[in-house]
Write a protein that holds these residues in place. Structure first.
Motif, short mmCIF file in Angstrom:
data_model
loop_
_atom_site.label_atom_id
_atom_site.label_comp_id
_atom_site.label_asym_id
_atom_site.label_seq_id
_atom_site.Cartn_x
_atom_site.Cartn_y
_atom_site.Cartn_z
N HIS A 403 0.83 -1.20 0.00
CA HIS A 403 0.00 0.00 0.00
C HIS A 403 0.87 1.26 0.00
O HIS A 403 0.57 2.24 -0.70
CB HIS A 403 -0.92 -0.02 1.22
CG HIS A 403 -1.79 1.19 1.34
ND1 HIS A 403 -2.83 1.46 0.47
CD2 HIS A 403 -1.76 2.22 2.25
CE1 HIS A 403 -3.40 2.60 0.81
NE2 HIS A 403 -2.78 3.08 1.89
N VAL A 404 1.94 1.23 0.79
CA VAL A 404 2.85 2.38 0.82
C VAL A 404 3.50 2.58 -0.53
O VAL A 404 3.66 3.72 -1.01
CB VAL A 404 3.91 2.18 1.94
CG1 VAL A 404 5.00 3.24 1.83
CG2 VAL A 404 3.26 2.25 3.31
N ASP A 405 3.87 1.47 -1.21
CA ASP A 405 4.48 1.58 -2.52
C ASP A 405 3.52 2.20 -3.54
O ASP A 405 3.90 3.08 -4.34
CB ASP A 405 4.92 0.19 -2.99
CG ASP A 405 5.65 0.24 -4.31
OD1 ASP A 405 6.67 0.95 -4.40
OD2 ASP A 405 5.21 -0.44 -5.26
N GLU A 406 2.25 1.78 -3.53
CA GLU A 406 1.27 2.37 -4.44
C GLU A 406 1.07 3.86 -4.15
O GLU A 406 0.97 4.68 -5.08
CB GLU A 406 -0.06 1.63 -4.30
CG GLU A 406 -0.04 0.21 -4.86
CD GLU A 406 -1.39 -0.46 -4.71
OE1 GLU A 406 -2.26 0.13 -4.03
OE2 GLU A 406 -1.57 -1.57 -5.27
N THR A 407 1.00 4.20 -2.89
CA THR A 407 0.83 5.61 -2.53
C THR A 407 2.00 6.45 -3.02
O THR A 407 1.82 7.56 -3.54
CB THR A 407 0.68 5.74 -1.01
OG1 THR A 407 -0.40 4.92 -0.55
CG2 THR A 407 0.42 7.18 -0.61
N VAL A 408 3.20 5.91 -2.89
CA VAL A 408 4.38 6.64 -3.35
C VAL A 408 4.36 6.82 -4.87
O VAL A 408 4.70 7.89 -5.40
CB VAL A 408 5.66 5.91 -2.88
CG1 VAL A 408 6.89 6.52 -3.54
CG2 VAL A 408 5.79 5.98 -1.37
N GLN A 409 3.95 5.77 -5.60
CA GLN A 409 3.87 5.88 -7.06
C GLN A 409 2.84 6.93 -7.48
O GLN A 409 3.09 7.74 -8.39
CB GLN A 409 3.53 4.52 -7.66
CG GLN A 409 4.66 3.49 -7.55
CD GLN A 409 4.28 2.16 -8.14
OE1 GLN A 409 3.16 2.00 -8.65
NE2 GLN A 409 5.19 1.20 -8.07
N ASN A 410 1.66 6.93 -6.86
CA ASN A 410 0.65 7.94 -7.17
C ASN A 410 1.15 9.35 -6.87
O ASN A 410 0.93 10.29 -7.64
CB ASN A 410 -0.63 7.66 -6.41
CG ASN A 410 -1.31 6.37 -6.84
OD1 ASN A 410 -1.16 5.94 -7.99
ND2 ASN A 410 -2.04 5.75 -5.93
N LEU A 411 1.83 9.47 -5.76
CA LEU A 411 2.38 10.77 -5.40
C LEU A 411 3.44 11.22 -6.41
O LEU A 411 3.50 12.40 -6.78
CB LEU A 411 2.97 10.70 -3.99
CG LEU A 411 3.56 12.00 -3.43
CD1 LEU A 411 2.49 13.08 -3.35
CD2 LEU A 411 4.17 11.75 -2.05
N GLU A 412 4.23 10.26 -6.89
CA GLU A 412 5.25 10.60 -7.89
C GLU A 412 4.61 11.07 -9.19
O GLU A 412 5.07 12.05 -9.81
CB GLU A 412 6.14 9.38 -8.13
CG GLU A 412 7.30 9.66 -9.07
CD GLU A 412 8.17 8.43 -9.27
OE1 GLU A 412 9.14 8.50 -10.03
OE2 GLU A 412 7.85 7.39 -8.66
N ARG A 413 3.54 10.40 -9.66
CA ARG A 413 2.86 10.82 -10.88
C ARG A 413 2.22 12.19 -10.71
O ARG A 413 2.29 13.04 -11.61
CB ARG A 413 1.78 9.79 -11.25
CG ARG A 413 2.35 8.50 -11.84
CD ARG A 413 1.27 7.67 -12.50
NE ARG A 413 0.30 7.20 -11.50
CZ ARG A 413 0.39 6.03 -10.88
NH1 ARG A 413 1.41 5.21 -11.14
NH2 ARG A 413 -0.53 5.66 -10.01
N SER A 414 1.60 12.44 -9.57
CA SER A 414 1.00 13.75 -9.33
C SER A 414 2.05 14.85 -9.33
O SER A 414 1.85 15.93 -9.91
CB SER A 414 0.24 13.75 -7.99
OG SER A 414 -0.79 12.77 -8.00
#
Length: 480
Positions: A403-414
């Motif tokens: 879950h933390v990894d997905e959150t980090v990826q979304n934050l990186e795209r944003s």
């Protein structure tokens, strides 16, 4: 006569120095007590008699250091003057084999006006494995003696406690009421070390003194040997600093009964008798071929090794059986009755020891079983049918990490998308002044057209003025 007068002071000074050297060689302590001998200190329970106290600044020979005290060359600061409830202790790693003793604790306490803390001197059976750095207010049931130095209601006090292993001082609402003896004592901020002396003899019992003043004593107390010495200190949030200048255990007390106000001849005779008796004892030992000091040293080294082995687990009980019998010479048993009695006693002792071994083995088996059950519960069963707590914990950690990894990826795209917008906005702002200039040039009015329009407007004004004048001049005049 003149040379004799010249040499007399030098001769007197030489004789005085020679007398002092002889007194020091014989063990006398000084001019105040010229026939009082320096006591013989037991090296296994003594430090601070010679400096430095520690060779590496961390350990003390024949003692166990617990906590983080500051070990200097001439003293040990058990509770440094830093806030945070400091605790430290020093315990002997040998049991006391002396039946009569005199224990000296030179210490110094200093701190601000409303500081708090306590110093405990322990003489207990289990030693550091039970008491450790505890104070009398946090001590679990111990078997032995405790002398406590602290302040109550702004007054310094020294109190004595006895425990047979059944009283838990840590849960008692008022431990001060359990003291068998106490006295008021001024020990804080004196600027010098204070000497606390605890002595025990079969005739006088227990006596506690501070700076040669008796605090309390009792002849109804019986203390066994084979107990361990320890000193612990604890400080409050506003701390007292307790400094320990050493520990000293006196072996011989023969000189204690001699008063300093007796005549020097009597002291000399007593001293000669003492040495004559001592030489006679040493000759008898030499005839018998005994070496008690070497045997005692070897015995204590062996006991120290056993103590360190027991200290690997603080809950381990003392393995030494109370039914253990000493070795006897075969020539001592001259008839069948004495041989049978000795054999009977040894068989009984062996039976008790086997029962003790069986009990300890059962306790070890029980503890190992509990440990295995805990491990099975934590790691899960071996057949894999039910994943234990450890497996569930790992799965939960893996899920949370995903879950933390997905959150980090979304934050990186944003962040990347917002960065593109910021770059476009910066580029637009950089080109804005050029675009404004071009627009002004492209859409602004023509200068020639403006001048022509102005000239035409002026000509029209002139023409209008001329027409106005002519009409006025030809118009009929009216006279009144």
């Amino acid at each position: 006569m003149a040379p004799l007068r010249t040499w007399l002071p030098a001769l007197g000074l030489w004789l005085l120095q020679a007398g002092h050297a002889h007194a020091r060689a014989q063990g006398y302590t000084g001019a105040d007590h010229p026939y009082k001998k320096e006591p013989e200190w037991d090296p296994f329970f003594t430090f601070g008699h010679h400096h430095p106290i520690s060779h590496d600044g961390q350990t003390i020979d024949h003692f166990e250091v617990i906590g983080h005290p500051e070990i200097l060359s001439d003293r040990v600061i058990l509770t440094p003057p830093h806030p945070g409830n400091q605790r430290a202790a020093i315990w002997s790693d040998h049991s006391n084999h002396n039946e009569q003793w005199e224990f000296h604790v030179p210490f110094r306490a200093s701190g601000p006006e409303r500081a708090g803390g306590s110093l405990q001197i322990w003489y207990t059976y289990r030693g550091s494995s039970v008491t450790g750095t505890s104070s009398i207010y946090t001590a679990k049931p111990f078997d032995g003696l405790a002398i406590v130095i602290d302040s109550q209601a702004g007054r310094g006090q020294i109190r004595g406690y006895l425990n047979d292993g059944t009283t838990d001082f840590s849960i008692h609402h008022h431990p001060q009421s359990l003291a068998f003896g106490q006295c008021d004592a001024a020990y804080r901020n004196l600027g010098r070390p204070s000497d606390l002396k605890i002595s025990y003899t079969h005739d006088h019992g227990l006596r506690v003194e501070l700076d040669d003043h008796i605090c309390f004593e009792s002849n109804k107390i019986k203390l066994p040997n084979n107990y361990r010495w320890g000193v612990s200190a604890a400080s409050a949030e506003n701390p007292d600093s307790f400094e320990l200048f050493g520990l000293k255990l006196a072996l011989h007390k023969e000189w204690e009964d001699h008063h300093t106000d007796q005549h020097s001849d009597d002291h000399h005779e007593i001293h000669e008798d003492f040495h004559a008796e001592k030489e006679a004892k040493s000759k008898n030992r030499e005839k018998k071929g005994e070496k008690p000091r070497e045997e005692d040293i070897q015995k204590r080294h062996k006991e120290a090794a056993e103590h360190h082995a027991r200290m690997a687990d603080s809950k381990y009980r003392d393995f030494k059986s109370q039914y253990e019998l000493k070795d006897e010479d075969a020539t001592r048993f001259k008839d069948h009755d004495s041989q049978f009695t000795d054999l009977h006693l040894r068989m009984q002792a062996l039976t008790h020891q086997l029962a003790e071994v069986q009990r300890v083995t059962g306790e070890i088996s029980y503890n190992v079983g509990n440990m295995l059950d805990t491990m099975n519960e934590f790691f899960g069963h071996r057949d894999g049918s039910d994943g234990g707590q450890f497996e569930h914990t790992l799965k939960d950690i893996d899920r949370r990490m995903h879950h933390v990894d997905e959150t980090v990826q979304n934050l990186e795209r944003s962040l990347r998308h917002e960065g593109d917008k910021i770059n476009r906005l910066n580029e637009h702002h950089d080109n804005l002044h050029h675009k404004v200039k071009d627009a002004v040039i492209a859409h602004g009015p023509n200068m020639g057209f403006s001048v022509s329009l102005l000239v035409v407007f002026q000509v029209m004004l002139v023409i209008a003025y001329i027409v106005y004048k002519r009409r006025r001049s030809i118009s009929p005049k009216k006279y009144l």
